[in-house]
Design an enzyme around this catalytic site. Structure first.
Site, PDB file in Angstrom:
ATOM      1  N   HIS A  55       0.844  -1.197   0.000  1.00 42.58           N
ATOM      2  CA  HIS A  55       0.000   0.000   0.000  1.00 42.58           C
ATOM      3  C   HIS A  55       0.874   1.240   0.000  1.00 42.58           C
ATOM      4  O   HIS A  55       2.101   1.153   0.114  1.00 42.58           O
ATOM      5  CB  HIS A  55      -0.982  -0.012   1.173  1.00 42.58           C
ATOM      6  CG  HIS A  55      -0.367   0.081   2.528  1.00 42.58           C
ATOM      7  ND1 HIS A  55       0.380  -0.932   3.085  1.00 42.58           N
ATOM      8  CD2 HIS A  55      -0.393   1.068   3.473  1.00 42.58           C
ATOM      9  CE1 HIS A  55       0.786  -0.590   4.290  1.00 42.58           C
ATOM     10  NE2 HIS A  55       0.326   0.635   4.548  1.00 42.58           N
ATOM     11  N   HIS A  57       1.423   3.987   1.931  1.00 38.30           N
ATOM     12  CA  HIS A  57       1.934   4.785   3.040  1.00 38.30           C
ATOM     13  C   HIS A  57       3.458   4.917   2.985  1.00 38.30           C
ATOM     14  O   HIS A  57       4.168   3.988   2.596  1.00 38.30           O
ATOM     15  CB  HIS A  57       1.493   4.188   4.375  1.00 38.30           C
ATOM     16  CG  HIS A  57       0.051   4.452   4.672  1.00 38.30           C
ATOM     17  ND1 HIS A  57      -0.670   3.733   5.596  1.00 38.30           N
ATOM     18  CD2 HIS A  57      -0.825   5.371   4.162  1.00 38.30           C
ATOM     19  CE1 HIS A  57      -1.918   4.190   5.649  1.00 38.30           C
ATOM     20  NE2 HIS A  57      -2.026   5.180   4.781  1.00 38.30           N
ATOM     21  N   ASP A  59       5.890   4.841   5.063  1.00 37.46           N
ATOM     22  CA  ASP A  59       6.787   3.903   5.737  1.00 37.46           C
ATOM     23  C   ASP A  59       6.831   2.546   5.037  1.00 37.46           C
ATOM     24  O   ASP A  59       7.506   1.623   5.522  1.00 37.46           O
ATOM     25  CB  ASP A  59       6.395   3.743   7.217  1.00 37.46           C
ATOM     26  CG  ASP A  59       5.006   3.179   7.419  1.00 37.46           C
ATOM     27  OD1 ASP A  59       4.115   3.439   6.591  1.00 37.46           O
ATOM     28  OD2 ASP A  59       4.787   2.471   8.426  1.00 37.46           O
ATOM     29  N   HIS A  60       6.161   2.442   3.896  1.00 35.09           N
ATOM     30  CA  HIS A  60       6.212   1.229   3.082  1.00 35.09           C
ATOM     31  C   HIS A  60       6.817   1.474   1.699  1.00 35.09           C
ATOM     32  O   HIS A  60       7.225   0.526   1.039  1.00 35.09           O
ATOM     33  CB  HIS A  60       4.804   0.640   2.926  1.00 35.09           C
ATOM     34  CG  HIS A  60       4.245   0.126   4.215  1.00 35.09           C
ATOM     35  ND1 HIS A  60       4.099  -1.220   4.500  1.00 35.09           N
ATOM     36  CD2 HIS A  60       3.815   0.773   5.316  1.00 35.09           C
ATOM     37  CE1 HIS A  60       3.600  -1.366   5.716  1.00 35.09           C
ATOM     38  NE2 HIS A  60       3.424  -0.166   6.229  1.00 35.09           N
ATOM     39  N   HIS A 112      -7.538  -0.798   5.447  1.00 43.34           N
ATOM     40  CA  HIS A 112      -6.513   0.093   6.004  1.00 43.34           C
ATOM     41  C   HIS A 112      -6.287   1.242   5.031  1.00 43.34           C
ATOM     42  O   HIS A 112      -6.275   2.408   5.416  1.00 43.34           O
ATOM     43  CB  HIS A 112      -5.234  -0.700   6.237  1.00 43.34           C
ATOM     44  CG  HIS A 112      -4.072   0.118   6.714  1.00 43.34           C
ATOM     45  ND1 HIS A 112      -4.042   0.731   7.954  1.00 43.34           N
ATOM     46  CD2 HIS A 112      -2.885   0.432   6.111  1.00 43.34           C
ATOM     47  CE1 HIS A 112      -2.898   1.375   8.088  1.00 43.34           C
ATOM     48  NE2 HIS A 112      -2.175   1.213   6.986  1.00 43.34           N
ATOM     49  N   ASP A 129      -0.288  -3.909   6.306  1.00 39.73           N
ATOM     50  CA  ASP A 129      -0.931  -3.421   7.528  1.00 39.73           C
ATOM     51  C   ASP A 129      -2.399  -3.834   7.624  1.00 39.73           C
ATOM     52  O   ASP A 129      -3.147  -3.257   8.421  1.00 39.73           O
ATOM     53  CB  ASP A 129      -0.839  -1.891   7.590  1.00 39.73           C
ATOM     54  CG  ASP A 129       0.575  -1.399   7.830  1.00 39.73           C
ATOM     55  OD1 ASP A 129       1.487  -2.230   7.988  1.00 39.73           O
ATOM     56  OD2 ASP A 129       0.773  -0.166   7.849  1.00 39.73           O
ATOM     57  N   HIS A 167       4.780  -4.738  10.890  1.00 36.02           N
ATOM     58  CA  HIS A 167       5.160  -3.981  12.086  1.00 36.02           C
ATOM     59  C   HIS A 167       5.310  -4.896  13.292  1.00 36.02           C
ATOM     60  O   HIS A 167       4.629  -5.924  13.394  1.00 36.02           O
ATOM     61  CB  HIS A 167       4.101  -2.919  12.412  1.00 36.02           C
ATOM     62  CG  HIS A 167       4.057  -1.785  11.441  1.00 36.02           C
ATOM     63  ND1 HIS A 167       4.871  -0.685  11.543  1.00 36.02           N
ATOM     64  CD2 HIS A 167       3.286  -1.590  10.342  1.00 36.02           C
ATOM     65  CE1 HIS A 167       4.603   0.148  10.542  1.00 36.02           C
ATOM     66  NE2 HIS A 167       3.649  -0.379   9.808  1.00 36.02           N
TER      67      HIS A 167
END
Length: 257
Positions: A55, A57, A59-60, A112, A129, A167
């Site tokens: 996805h 975001h 941090d990915h 998410h 996530d 995570h």
């Protein structure tokens, strides 16, 4: 046999490295930061073959461009419904991806985020996530209904499926799970084991889907004790699975996280 190794990033992210059978190459799952990935690759003497993104975001995906500075032609597989930096191969439900000598099928698992995907192959699920060890992702630009339906799909996979979430949230998630099911003995055992691993700096993931189904409240909406806890919090009856799920997620959002 699939070899999967974690690379830690930021405070609690895992970037998963799927190593090819001859260990000459690998696929990188959700590289939020290129620097620890480059360190791992250089230390192992491995050249990446592809990037898999679940996805959008930061941090990915934040490390994609840094990796492309070293390997400009590195393919990037990412959800077709989201804007992924430098994505070269948009994927969605039913697509197949062959990377690092392993074949994965793509599952659409929105909630998410609106276009979130997961990669399933050879008994391993890379779910970003959507599903966490002991929990699930928050709802951002998806919906509670979407996330509930996505988790229903994942719950239907074989119980031995290895769940590679993105995570290290396990101990925290299990704290909320104990609010919901204080009498769940499997949950109590898992919590003790997870805390011992965390104290030693050992990853608590991957988990198995069987363990999630036994201890993760977000896969247990139809268990009487979980439903009753959600109804007590709501103050009224909850007649549908997704209503129970939504109450649990909102409860965690507002009072635990």
């Amino acid at each position: 046999l699939m070899i999967v190794e974690p690379v830690r990033a930021f405070a609690d992210n895992y970037i998963w490295m799927i190593v090819s059978p001859d260990e000459g190459g690998c696929a990188i799952v959700d590289p939020g930061d290129h620097r620890p990935v480059l360190e791992w690759l250089d230390r192992r003497g491995i050249v990446p073959e592809a990037i898999l993104v679940t996805h959008h975001h930061g941090d990915h995906v934040g490390g994609i461009r840094g990796l492309h500075q070293r390997w400009p032609d590195l393919p990037v597989h990412g959800p077709a419904g989201e804007r992924i930096p430098d994505c070269t191969r948009p994927v969605g439900e039913g697509d197949e991806v062959l990377v690092a000598g392993h074949r994965f099928s793509v599952m659409d698992v929105p909630g998410h985020t609106a276009g979130h995907v997961a990669y399933l192959g050879e008994g391993a699920l890379f779910c970003g996530d959507t599903l966490f060890a002991g929990g699930c992702g928050r709802v951002f630009d998806g919906t509670f209904e979407q996330l509930c339906q996505s988790l229903k799909r994942l719950r239907g996979l074989p119980p031995e499926t290895l769940v590679y979430c993105a995570h290290e949230y396990t101990v925290d998630n299990l704290g909320f799970a104990k609010w919901v099911e204080p009498e769940n003995q499997a949950l109590a055992r898992r919590d003790t084991e997870a805390m011992a691993l965390q104290e030693k700096g050992i990853p608590t993931v991957p988990s198995t889907l069987a363990l999630e189904c036994a201890t993760n409240p977000f896969l247990r909406w139809d268990v009487p004790e979980v439903k009753a806890a959600a109804e007590r919090h709501a103050g009224h009856a909850l007649d549908e699975d997704c209503a129970v799920f939504t109450e649990l997620r909102r409860w965690k959002d507002s009072e635990y996280d």
